[in-house]
Motif scaffolding. Structure first.
Motif, PDB file in Angstrom:
ATOM      1  N   ILE A  79      22.191  -3.141 -12.137  1.00  0.00           N
ATOM      2  CA  ILE A  79      23.604  -3.442 -12.347  1.00  0.00           C
ATOM      3  C   ILE A  79      24.400  -2.860 -11.192  1.00  0.00           C
ATOM      4  O   ILE A  79      24.384  -1.658 -10.953  1.00  0.00           O
ATOM      5  N   GLY A  80      25.129  -3.720 -10.469  1.00  0.00           N
ATOM      6  CA  GLY A  80      25.940  -3.279  -9.346  1.00  0.00           C
ATOM      7  C   GLY A  80      25.159  -3.310  -8.047  1.00  0.00           C
ATOM      8  O   GLY A  80      23.951  -3.539  -8.052  1.00  0.00           O
ATOM      9  N   GLU A 118      32.993  -3.224 -17.684  1.00  0.00           N
ATOM     10  CA  GLU A 118      32.438  -2.053 -18.361  1.00  0.00           C
ATOM     11  C   GLU A 118      30.918  -2.142 -18.354  1.00  0.00           C
ATOM     12  O   GLU A 118      30.350  -3.237 -18.382  1.00  0.00           O
ATOM     13  N   VAL A 119      30.286  -0.983 -18.294  1.00  0.00           N
ATOM     14  CA  VAL A 119      28.827  -0.883 -18.364  1.00  0.00           C
ATOM     15  C   VAL A 119      28.492   0.037 -19.524  1.00  0.00           C
ATOM     16  O   VAL A 119      29.107   1.110 -19.665  1.00  0.00           O
ATOM     17  N   ARG A 120      27.529  -0.360 -20.338  1.00  0.00           N
ATOM     18  CA  ARG A 120      27.143   0.465 -21.479  1.00  0.00           C
ATOM     19  C   ARG A 120      25.810   1.148 -21.221  1.00  0.00           C
ATOM     20  O   ARG A 120      24.885   0.552 -20.671  1.00  0.00           O
ATOM     21  N   VAL A 121      25.724   2.408 -21.632  1.00  0.00           N
ATOM     22  CA  VAL A 121      24.473   3.161 -21.627  1.00  0.00           C
ATOM     23  C   VAL A 121      24.334   3.733 -23.025  1.00  0.00           C
ATOM     24  O   VAL A 121      25.092   4.621 -23.423  1.00  0.00           O
ATOM     25  N   ASP A 127      33.665   2.675 -17.293  1.00  0.00           N
ATOM     26  CA  ASP A 127      34.535   1.722 -16.616  1.00  0.00           C
ATOM     27  C   ASP A 127      34.076   1.562 -15.161  1.00  0.00           C
ATOM     28  O   ASP A 127      33.634   2.529 -14.534  1.00  0.00           O
ATOM     29  N   VAL A 128      34.228   0.347 -14.653  1.00  0.00           N
ATOM     30  CA  VAL A 128      33.853   0.056 -13.271  1.00  0.00           C
ATOM     31  C   VAL A 128      35.114  -0.076 -12.425  1.00  0.00           C
ATOM     32  O   VAL A 128      36.025  -0.832 -12.766  1.00  0.00           O
ATOM     33  N   HIS A 143      33.355   7.570 -16.906  1.00  0.00           N
ATOM     34  CA  HIS A 143      33.203   7.760 -18.349  1.00  0.00           C
ATOM     35  C   HIS A 143      34.446   8.458 -18.875  1.00  0.00           C
ATOM     36  O   HIS A 143      34.615   9.675 -18.749  1.00  0.00           O
ATOM     37  N   ARG A 144      35.330   7.662 -19.440  1.00  0.00           N
ATOM     38  CA  ARG A 144      36.653   8.155 -19.825  1.00  0.00           C
ATOM     39  C   ARG A 144      36.577   9.242 -20.896  1.00  0.00           C
ATOM     40  O   ARG A 144      37.334  10.234 -20.852  1.00  0.00           O
ATOM     41  N   ASP A 145      35.662   9.096 -21.855  1.00  0.00           N
ATOM     42  CA  ASP A 145      35.602  10.036 -22.970  1.00  0.00           C
ATOM     43  C   ASP A 145      35.304  11.460 -22.522  1.00  0.00           C
ATOM     44  O   ASP A 145      35.798  12.424 -23.124  1.00  0.00           O
ATOM     45  N   SER A 146      34.481  11.614 -21.497  1.00  0.00           N
ATOM     46  CA  SER A 146      34.160  12.970 -21.037  1.00  0.00           C
ATOM     47  C   SER A 146      34.853  13.321 -19.722  1.00  0.00           C
ATOM     48  O   SER A 146      34.665  14.425 -19.203  1.00  0.00           O
TER      49      SER A 146
END
Length: 215
Positions: A79-80, A118-121, A127-128, A143-146
């Motif tokens: 990805i990317g 967006e990319v999920r892990v 966010d990209v 990673h906005r949450d952290s």
């Protein structure tokens, strides 16, 4: 639960390859596996996580040199980065010869990234941000949450990425940093492509290339 990470310096350039994973699901991605794949595989095993994808910030050899081999041997999607870096990726075999690296495979990402995607892990979302300047197709994963950003060679502690490579551009890089990264917030910590971590606030205050004092 949150996103965890482990930095794995690889290649003679000591590039910060990063293993990231979702604590809930133990699903993981490796960001910029530039080489030393045995070291990366050992880290995956040590953390007891399951690798599900490869993320690439840009097409330079120390960041992307091991991508083709790892994707092929482990059956992982790539990805990317943004498709503006396609010429760098197709030139990986030549880059490896030029810099004395082990032979690198060219590859075609399974998904080229665009700004705002967006990319999920596992259960985690990154966010990209398309941040050209060092290379035209460079992307950053946030990673906005952290409050953690993986910025590749856009920004370093006390410095910025080189812009003297083909299709690099200094003014574009400065705009990427000030217009895309700094608005994420001073408290955001970032993992650069080389060297120690820092925060966007520290760079806004002290980085001689992009600090607020430069006007």
């Amino acid at each position: 639960m949150s996103l965890k990470y482990r930095i794995i310096p690889v290649t003679p350039f000591q590039q910060n390859c990063t293993l990231i994973w979702c604590e809930d699901t133990r699903r993981a991605a490796v960001v910029d596996p530039g080489g030393d794949l045995e070291r990366i595989r050992a880290a995956v095993e040590a953390e007891g996580v399951t690798l599900e994808k490869i993320l690439v910030t840009h097409g330079h050899i120390d960041h992307a040199g091991g991508v083709g081999t790892l994707a092929r041997t482990e059956g992982l999607p790539v990805i990317g980065p943004h498709r503006e870096d396609a010429f760098w990726i197709q030139g990986l075999p030549q880059q490896s010869q030029m810099f004395g690296f082990p032979a690198a495979e060219a590859f075609t990402p399974d998904h080229w990234l665009e700004d705002g995607e967006e990319v999920r892990v596992g259960n985690q979302t990154l966010d990209v941000l398309h941040c050209p300047g060092h290379t035209p197709g460079h992307v950053v994963f946030f990673h906005r949450d952290s409050g953690l950003a993986l910025v590749g060679d856009v920004l370093f502690q006390g410095s910025i990425g080189r812009t003297d490579f083909p299709k690099g551009d200094y003014d574009t890089l400065i705009r990427s940093i000030r217009g895309k990264l700094f608005p994420l917030g001073d408290e955001v910590a970032f993992i650069p492509g080389h060297g120690p971590m820092s925060t966007l606030g520290q760079e806004r205050a002290t980085n001689p290339f992009v600090s607020d004092h430069r006007g």
